[in-house]
Motif scaffolding. Sequence first.
Motif, PDB file in Angstrom:
ATOM      1  N   GLY A   5       0.795  -1.211   0.000  1.00  0.00           N
ATOM      2  CA  GLY A   5       0.000   0.000   0.000  1.00  0.00           C
ATOM      3  C   GLY A   5       0.834   1.270   0.000  1.00  0.00           C
ATOM      4  N   VAL A   6       0.138   2.377  -0.072  1.00  0.00           N
ATOM      5  CA  VAL A   6       0.761   3.703  -0.156  1.00  0.00           C
ATOM      6  C   VAL A   6       0.981   4.266   1.241  1.00  0.00           C
ATOM      7  N   ARG A   7       2.133   4.911   1.451  1.00  0.00           N
ATOM      8  CA  ARG A   7       2.402   5.684   2.663  1.00  0.00           C
ATOM      9  C   ARG A   7       2.421   7.152   2.296  1.00  0.00           C
ATOM     10  N   ALA A   8       1.641   7.958   3.009  1.00  0.00           N
ATOM     11  CA  ALA A   8       1.597   9.386   2.705  1.00  0.00           C
ATOM     12  C   ALA A   8       1.337  10.164   3.979  1.00  0.00           C
ATOM     13  N   ALA A   9       1.961  11.340   4.082  1.00  0.00           N
ATOM     14  CA  ALA A   9       1.794  12.185   5.260  1.00  0.00           C
ATOM     15  C   ALA A   9       1.635  13.633   4.827  1.00  0.00           C
ATOM     16  N   ALA A  10       0.918  14.391   5.652  1.00  0.00           N
ATOM     17  CA  ALA A  10       0.759  15.824   5.431  1.00  0.00           C
ATOM     18  C   ALA A  10       0.931  16.533   6.768  1.00  0.00           C
ATOM     19  N   ARG A  11       1.472  17.754   6.714  1.00  0.00           N
ATOM     20  CA  ARG A  11       1.739  18.484   7.955  1.00  0.00           C
ATOM     21  C   ARG A  11       1.473  19.964   7.740  1.00  0.00           C
ATOM     22  N   ILE A  12       0.794  20.562   8.724  1.00  0.00           N
ATOM     23  CA  ILE A  12       0.473  21.986   8.694  1.00  0.00           C
ATOM     24  C   ILE A  12       0.891  22.601  10.023  1.00  0.00           C
ATOM     25  N   VAL A  13       1.540  23.755   9.963  1.00  0.00           N
ATOM     26  CA  VAL A  13       1.811  24.555  11.156  1.00  0.00           C
ATOM     27  C   VAL A  13       1.279  25.951  10.907  1.00  0.00           C
ATOM     28  N   ALA A  14       0.415  26.435  11.806  1.00  0.00           N
ATOM     29  CA  ALA A  14      -0.148  27.782  11.709  1.00  0.00           C
ATOM     30  C   ALA A  14       0.447  28.643  12.823  1.00  0.00           C
ATOM     31  N   ARG A  15       0.892  29.855  12.445  1.00  0.00           N
ATOM     32  CA  ARG A  15       1.584  30.731  13.406  1.00  0.00           C
ATOM     33  C   ARG A  15       1.126  32.176  13.202  1.00  0.00           C
ATOM     34  N   GLU A  16       0.920  32.878  14.275  1.00  0.00           N
ATOM     35  CA  GLU A  16       0.571  34.291  14.191  1.00  0.00           C
ATOM     36  C   GLU A  16       1.668  35.033  13.441  1.00  0.00           C
ATOM     37  N   ASP A  17       1.262  35.893  12.479  1.00  0.00           N
ATOM     38  CA  ASP A  17       2.269  36.534  11.637  1.00  0.00           C
ATOM     39  C   ASP A  17       2.729  37.898  12.136  1.00  0.00           C
ATOM     40  N   GLY A  18       2.184  38.364  13.267  1.00  0.00           N
ATOM     41  CA  GLY A  18       2.588  39.656  13.805  1.00  0.00           C
ATOM     42  C   GLY A  18       1.905  40.844  13.169  1.00  0.00           C
ATOM     43  N   ARG A  19       1.039  40.598  12.185  1.00  0.00           N
ATOM     44  CA  ARG A  19       0.328  41.688  11.498  1.00  0.00           C
ATOM     45  C   ARG A  19      -1.192  41.487  11.582  1.00  0.00           C
ATOM     46  N   GLY A  20      -1.609  40.687  12.547  1.00  0.00           N
ATOM     47  CA  GLY A  20      -3.038  40.434  12.698  1.00  0.00           C
ATOM     48  C   GLY A  20      -3.551  39.269  11.875  1.00  0.00           C
ATOM     49  N   GLY A  21      -2.659  38.542  11.243  1.00  0.00           N
ATOM     50  CA  GLY A  21      -3.060  37.401  10.418  1.00  0.00           C
ATOM     51  C   GLY A  21      -2.380  36.123  10.876  1.00  0.00           C
ATOM     52  N   THR A  22      -2.483  35.079  10.057  1.00  0.00           N
ATOM     53  CA  THR A  22      -1.910  33.774  10.362  1.00  0.00           C
ATOM     54  C   THR A  22      -1.026  33.324   9.210  1.00  0.00           C
ATOM     55  N   ALA A  23       0.213  32.983   9.528  1.00  0.00           N
ATOM     56  CA  ALA A  23       1.147  32.450   8.537  1.00  0.00           C
ATOM     57  C   ALA A  23       1.147  30.932   8.613  1.00  0.00           C
ATOM     58  N   LEU A  24       1.603  30.315   7.526  1.00  0.00           N
ATOM     59  CA  LEU A  24       1.714  28.857   7.452  1.00  0.00           C
ATOM     60  C   LEU A  24       3.163  28.492   7.113  1.00  0.00           C
ATOM     61  N   PRO A  25       4.055  28.527   8.113  1.00  0.00           N
ATOM     62  CA  PRO A  25       5.464  28.226   7.832  1.00  0.00           C
ATOM     63  C   PRO A  25       5.704  26.794   7.389  1.00  0.00           C
ATOM     64  N   VAL A  26       4.783  25.904   7.712  1.00  0.00           N
ATOM     65  CA  VAL A  26       4.878  24.509   7.257  1.00  0.00           C
ATOM     66  C   VAL A  26       3.568  24.139   6.586  1.00  0.00           C
ATOM     67  N   LEU A  27       3.649  23.734   5.328  1.00  0.00           N
ATOM     68  CA  LEU A  27       2.485  23.264   4.567  1.00  0.00           C
ATOM     69  C   LEU A  27       3.007  22.201   3.604  1.00  0.00           C
ATOM     70  N   GLU A  28       3.037  20.966   4.079  1.00  0.00           N
ATOM     71  CA  GLU A  28       3.676  19.890   3.340  1.00  0.00           C
ATOM     72  C   GLU A  28       2.706  18.732   3.145  1.00  0.00           C
ATOM     73  N   GLY A  29       2.602  18.227   1.924  1.00  0.00           N
ATOM     74  CA  GLY A  29       1.757  17.078   1.631  1.00  0.00           C
ATOM     75  C   GLY A  29       2.444  16.140   0.667  1.00  0.00           C
ATOM     76  N   GLN A  30       2.132  14.864   0.767  1.00  0.00           N
ATOM     77  CA  GLN A  30       2.729  13.848  -0.085  1.00  0.00           C
ATOM     78  C   GLN A  30       1.658  13.093  -0.853  1.00  0.00           C
ATOM     79  N   GLY A  31       1.970  12.720  -2.087  1.00  0.00           N
ATOM     80  CA  GLY A  31       1.113  11.828  -2.861  1.00  0.00           C
ATOM     81  C   GLY A  31      -0.343  12.216  -2.833  1.00  0.00           C
ATOM     82  N   PRO A  32      -1.188  11.369  -2.253  1.00  0.00           N
ATOM     83  CA  PRO A  32      -2.627  11.626  -2.268  1.00  0.00           C
ATOM     84  C   PRO A  32      -3.074  12.713  -1.297  1.00  0.00           C
ATOM     85  N   LEU A  33      -2.161  13.224  -0.484  1.00  0.00           N
ATOM     86  CA  LEU A  33      -2.505  14.245   0.502  1.00  0.00           C
ATOM     87  C   LEU A  33      -1.886  15.574   0.094  1.00  0.00           C
ATOM     88  N   ALA A  34      -2.445  16.196  -0.929  1.00  0.00           N
ATOM     89  CA  ALA A  34      -1.972  17.497  -1.390  1.00  0.00           C
ATOM     90  C   ALA A  34      -2.664  18.597  -0.597  1.00  0.00           C
TER      91      ALA A  34
END
Length: 253
Positions: A5-34
């Motif tokens: 079978g297929v092995r796939a992982a995805a990872r998200i990190v959300a962080r305050e951007d200092g300007r009133g919004g949210t940054a995504l310094p980590v946005l990683e997906g593999q294979g079927p998890l885009a």
Amino acid sequence: MTATGVRAAARIVAREDGRGGTALPVLEGQGPLALRRTRGSGAEARVMVVGAMSGPLGGDRFSVEATVERGARLCVGSAAATIALPGQAKGEARYDVRLDVADGGELRWLPEQLISAKGSDLHVTTRVDVGAGGRLVLREEQVLGRAGEEPGRLTSRLTVRVAGKAVLDQELACGPGAPGGWDGPAVLGGHRAVGQLVVVRPEFEAEPVVARMLGECAALTPLAGPAVLVSAVAVDALRLRRVLDEALGHLCG
């Protein structure tokens, strides 16, 4: 796909951007998890999980991790329903979700339905840790079988901890080979769509939510700490979504 079978992982990190919004310094997906960032609203960042392949199939191992840091706001959805299918590889498929929300962070986890197709065998595990002042909206919806077909086997476990203390730990097993009674009046009662909504809000500590029925096939249950569980069954996915949306509007409106 290999024989195992297929092995796939995805990872998200959300962080305050200092300007009133949210940054995504980590946005990683593999294979079927885009993963795709979409237009957000205000301080909230939004991410869609886009299935690039069919599945999960038998033997597949998928995992998704999302971390929301203090002051960040994140909403995660999916572009379409996830369909568990039988595959060439033998054995169950696994889909593991791990969510961490810091004190002062906020996560809305709102994927589309999970459909258990005939012949499939899927084990889903969702583990959530929320900080003492964190906020969470989590929706899970499972549909047993596509139109006119019997379901596969589906096991789903949901664990939620708030400030390090467990407030919910439940497991549901349905379909061929599941413990007897899953389709009886004490569990699904012949319905083919089942869902849960978990809402964590600090204000529930001062103003506890009262347990009550939401129509004939849904119930609202306060959990230990600032958390609420809505459980529902329905004849189809559309009616299930309607019930959960109405409950969410009442809790967070």
